[in-house]
Scaffold this active site. Structure first.
Site, mmCIF file in Angstrom:
data_model
loop_
_atom_site.group_PDB
_atom_site.id
_atom_site.type_symbol
_atom_site.label_atom_id
_atom_site.label_comp_id
_atom_site.label_asym_id
_atom_site.label_seq_id
_atom_site.Cartn_x
_atom_site.Cartn_y
_atom_site.Cartn_z
ATOM 1 N N ASP A 83 5.256 0.398 11.931
ATOM 2 C CA ASP A 83 4.029 -0.240 11.434
ATOM 3 C C ASP A 83 3.914 -1.710 11.843
ATOM 4 O OD1 ASP A 83 3.189 2.099 10.341
ATOM 5 O OD2 ASP A 83 3.551 1.556 8.255
ATOM 6 N N ARG A 108 -8.514 -0.530 5.100
ATOM 7 C CA ARG A 108 -7.658 0.481 4.465
ATOM 8 C C ARG A 108 -6.342 -0.123 4.020
ATOM 9 N NH1 ARG A 108 -6.140 5.101 7.996
ATOM 10 N NH2 ARG A 108 -4.897 5.350 6.135
ATOM 11 N N ARG A 121 -4.395 10.549 5.021
ATOM 12 C CA ARG A 121 -3.317 11.539 5.099
ATOM 13 C C ARG A 121 -2.384 11.502 3.902
ATOM 14 N NH1 ARG A 121 -0.987 14.116 8.981
ATOM 15 N NH2 ARG A 121 0.978 13.550 8.040
ATOM 16 N N LYS A 177 0.829 -1.215 0.000
ATOM 17 C CA LYS A 177 0.000 0.000 0.000
ATOM 18 C C LYS A 177 0.856 1.255 0.000
ATOM 19 C CE LYS A 177 -1.750 1.608 4.033
ATOM 20 N NZ LYS A 177 -1.406 3.019 4.221
ATOM 21 N N ASN A 178 1.873 1.270 0.884
ATOM 22 C CA ASN A 178 2.643 2.500 1.052
ATOM 23 C C ASN A 178 3.582 2.797 -0.118
ATOM 24 O OD1 ASN A 178 1.352 2.915 3.417
ATOM 25 N ND2 ASN A 178 3.124 2.563 4.753
ATOM 26 N N LEU A 187 7.655 19.582 7.034
ATOM 27 C CA LEU A 187 8.878 19.292 6.265
ATOM 28 C C LEU A 187 8.592 19.208 4.768
ATOM 29 C CD1 LEU A 187 10.477 16.711 8.730
ATOM 30 C CD2 LEU A 187 11.038 19.132 8.453
ATOM 31 N N CYS A 217 -4.423 13.247 13.650
ATOM 32 C CA CYS A 217 -4.748 11.875 13.307
ATOM 33 C C CYS A 217 -4.551 11.031 14.545
ATOM 34 C CB CYS A 217 -3.887 11.450 12.128
ATOM 35 S SG CYS A 217 -2.876 10.042 12.350
ATOM 36 N N ARG A 268 1.437 14.300 13.593
ATOM 37 C CA ARG A 268 1.798 14.072 12.191
ATOM 38 C C ARG A 268 1.715 15.337 11.325
ATOM 39 N NH1 ARG A 268 -0.539 8.287 10.283
ATOM 40 N NH2 ARG A 268 1.311 8.189 9.022
ATOM 41 N N PRO A 269 2.565 16.322 11.595
ATOM 42 C CA PRO A 269 2.538 17.536 10.783
ATOM 43 C C PRO A 269 3.117 17.296 9.385
ATOM 44 C CG PRO A 269 4.372 17.605 12.331
ATOM 45 C CD PRO A 269 3.620 16.330 12.599
ATOM 46 N N VAL A 270 2.957 18.299 8.499
ATOM 47 C CA VAL A 270 3.542 18.186 7.150
ATOM 48 C C VAL A 270 4.522 19.334 6.894
ATOM 49 C CG1 VAL A 270 1.669 16.859 6.101
ATOM 50 C CG2 VAL A 270 1.530 19.356 6.137
HETATM 51 C C1 UD1 Z 1 4.601 6.776 6.518
HETATM 52 C C2 UD1 Z 1 3.745 5.546 6.317
HETATM 53 C C3 UD1 Z 1 3.254 5.032 7.661
HETATM 54 C C4 UD1 Z 1 4.433 4.801 8.606
HETATM 55 C C5 UD1 Z 1 5.322 6.036 8.694
HETATM 56 C C6 UD1 Z 1 6.608 5.799 9.462
HETATM 57 C C7 UD1 Z 1 2.766 5.949 4.134
HETATM 58 C C8 UD1 Z 1 1.540 6.258 3.341
HETATM 59 N N1 UD1 Z 1 2.611 5.928 5.476
HETATM 60 O O1 UD1 Z 1 3.768 7.773 7.114
HETATM 61 O O2 UD1 Z 1 2.544 3.819 7.435
HETATM 62 O O3 UD1 Z 1 3.955 4.514 9.899
HETATM 63 O O4 UD1 Z 1 5.695 6.459 7.358
HETATM 64 O O5 UD1 Z 1 7.302 4.738 8.928
HETATM 65 O O6 UD1 Z 1 3.812 5.695 3.588
HETATM 66 N N2 UD1 Z 1 7.040 14.509 10.718
HETATM 67 C C9 UD1 Z 1 7.212 15.841 10.984
HETATM 68 N N3 UD1 Z 1 7.040 16.745 9.973
HETATM 69 C C10 UD1 Z 1 6.695 16.355 8.698
HETATM 70 C C11 UD1 Z 1 6.556 14.989 8.438
HETATM 71 C C12 UD1 Z 1 6.725 14.092 9.480
HETATM 72 O O7 UD1 Z 1 7.503 16.234 12.119
HETATM 73 O O8 UD1 Z 1 6.562 17.218 7.823
HETATM 74 C C13 UD1 Z 1 7.223 13.516 11.817
HETATM 75 C C14 UD1 Z 1 5.929 12.750 12.129
HETATM 76 O O9 UD1 Z 1 5.105 13.456 13.008
HETATM 77 C C15 UD1 Z 1 6.458 11.468 12.711
HETATM 78 C C16 UD1 Z 1 7.768 11.247 11.932
HETATM 79 O O10 UD1 Z 1 8.103 12.508 11.366
HETATM 80 O O11 UD1 Z 1 6.764 11.635 14.064
HETATM 81 C C17 UD1 Z 1 7.679 10.235 10.816
HETATM 82 O O12 UD1 Z 1 6.572 10.503 10.006
HETATM 83 P P1 UD1 Z 1 6.533 10.166 8.463
HETATM 84 O O13 UD1 Z 1 7.656 9.285 8.086
HETATM 85 O O14 UD1 Z 1 6.349 11.444 7.693
HETATM 86 O O15 UD1 Z 1 5.177 9.336 8.361
HETATM 87 P P2 UD1 Z 1 4.256 9.298 7.105
HETATM 88 O O16 UD1 Z 1 5.049 9.556 5.891
HETATM 89 O O17 UD1 Z 1 3.027 10.113 7.356
#
Ligand code: UD1
Length: 421
Positions: A306, A398, A93, A22-23, A126, A117, A122-124
């Site tokens: 995961d 999902r 997300r 999926k990912n 970055l 969530c 889980r901010p974006v």
């Molecule tokens: C992806 C996977 C999810 C997995 C996770 C970690 C997909 C669709 N989902 O989620 O199944 O559990 O990787 O392996 O591929 N963070 C920030 N700022 C950002 C982005 C992330 O602070 O802009 C933090 C998050 O809050 C978290 C950490 O970085 O603590 C890792 O998150 P991230 O790797 O981005 O998770 P996802 O990509 O959402």
């Protein structure tokens, strides 16, 4: 909302095939936005999240056609709108993955903020920081991210923390940027590598994927390609753990052992007899109870977050005491409360869980809270005496293709109860 009724009935035994990841499929479907020529994706798992991604792309004008059970052809020649609406983003997300491709190809994107969530903030930030470094103008307004840039420019981006979808988003954006982009402290997850492989098949110039430094030389245009999605390592690991919790023997085929190094080490420590080939993994517990194993989640190649919930389920019925430290997400122990309803002995101290194994668990009504949490509840129910009712299994749909079909093939007693109202 559908529910599962699971009756713990002893060791599972048999062979099943892993689905596509999926990912990896999610960023790869979004990569179609980068080209005005068709992208054919095979080995796409049949999942709710894939349906959401398809709907998201289709409402942008992309022609999305499922030509076979696991094949999707996407033609993004016409992109009629660069908007990712709240109704779709809030349910998944990973919708944020359209942001980079849209800005790169169309010079604009309006993507609803994913919001909070269940498993943490889980901010974006970055993702946005990277696009800004590439010259995009970003504003937040009305719950939406608005990004604009005539032509993205290559940049040197250092991630504060390892982010999987952040790395994928910026890698995709950089394929059409002017000049070279360097992503440092990049995610090394196999799904990032698979996305890079697909992008290369489309004509992108990417190197270093699978390491912490990814280099992308922007090109004018990407072209038509066909890509096969890699096997789902988390789904594979979940079924291997079904053998571990039930003291059974399970072989997962159509998978790749090299994707699961950290998980296989833990299974071995738990007492499993492992057999691997180029495309299969077999776990044989030889009717023995697992031994507790300590877990510390880390970005790849460390132990995947995961798989943390599923490992907790195994530790609940293993011999001994295990510590589980979750370092990726701050609120990812919600399954613990539900496991305790089945009689598990778990103590939570911040991001540390201390699990004392019990010989058996006892059935009770429980509720799934997120995707991997629901997998852990299914595993625990398989090792519980009596009939466990698991509510809110839409979380499971999902990310796990035909879970009841696959578990039934291994001898599990699992029934889906459809709730019509
Ligand atoms: C992806 C996977 C999810 C997995 C996770 C970690 C997909 C669709 N989902 O989620 O199944 O559990 O990787 O392996 O591929 N963070 C920030 N700022 C950002 C982005 C992330 O602070 O802009 C933090 C998050 O809050 C978290 C950490 O970085 O603590 C890792 O998150 P991230 O790797 O981005 O998770 P996802 O990509 O959402």
């Amino acid at each position: 909302m559908d529910k599962f009724i699971i009756e713990g009935n002893g060791p599972l035994n048999g062979e099943i095939a892993a689905s596509g990841a999926k990912n990896a499929a999610l960023p790869i479907l979004c990569a179609a936005l980068l080209s005005d020529e068709p992208l054919t994706v095979t080995n796409v798992p049949r999942l709710w999240d894939i349906g959401t991604a398809s709907r998201l792309l289709a409402q942008m004008g992309v022609a999305v056609e499922q030509t076979e059970a696991h094949t999707i052809v996407l033609d993004a020649k016409p992109i009629t709108t660069c908007v990712a609406p709240y109704e779709l983003v809030r349910t998944m997300r990973a919708s944020i993955l359209v942001l980079g491709p849209l800005v790169a190809r169309r010079g604009e994107a309006h993507v609803s903020l994913p919001g909070g969530c269940a498993i943490g903030a889980r901010p974006v930030d970055l993702h946005l920081m990277g696009l800004e470094a590439m010259g995009a103008e970003i504003t937040l307004d009305g719950g939406f991210i608005h990004a604009q840039c005539k032509k993205l420019k290559g940049a040197h981006i250092v991630f504060d923390t390892v982010t999987v979808t952040g790395t994928e988003n910026l890698m995709m954006a950089a394929t059409l940027a002017e000049g070279e982009t360097i992503l440092e402290n990049a995610a090394r997850e196999p799904e990032v590598v698979d996305t890079a492989r697909c992008l290369r098949a489309m004509g992108a110039r990417i190197s270093g994927d699978g390491t912490t430094t990814i280099r992308i030389q922007g090109v004018e245009k990407l072209h038509a390609a066909t890509h096969r999605v890699l096997p789902d390592r988390i789904e594979t690991g979940t079924y291997l753990l079904a053998a571990a919790v039930t003291r059974g023997r399970v072989r997962v085929t159509h998978t790749d052992p090299s994707l699961l190094d950290a998980v296989l080490v833990k299974l071995q420590q738990a007492g499993a007899k492992l057999k691997t080939g180029t495309d299969f993994i077999e776990v044989d517990m030889q009717n023995r109870r697992a031994t507790s194993v300590n877990i510390h989640t880390m970005p790849h190649p460390g132990f995947p977050t995961d798989m943390q919930a599923q490992m907790m389920a195994m530790n609940c019925v293993a011999e001994g005491v295990a510590t589980i430290r979750e370092t990726i997400f701050e609120n990812r122990f919600m399954h613990a409360q539900e496991l305790m309803r089945l009689g598990a002995d778990i103590r939570i101290e911040g991001n540390l869980a201390i699990v004392t194994g019990r010989e058996r668990l006892q059935a009770a009504p429980i509720m799934a809270t997120d995707l991997r949490a629901s997998a852990s509840l299914v595993l625990a129910a398989l090792a519980a005496d009596g009939e466990t009712l698991i509510d809110r299994i839409y979380h499971m749909d999902r990310g796990y293709e035909d879970i009841e079909g696959k578990l039934s093939a291994l001898g599990a007693r699992i029934k889906r109860v459809r709730q019509l109202l």
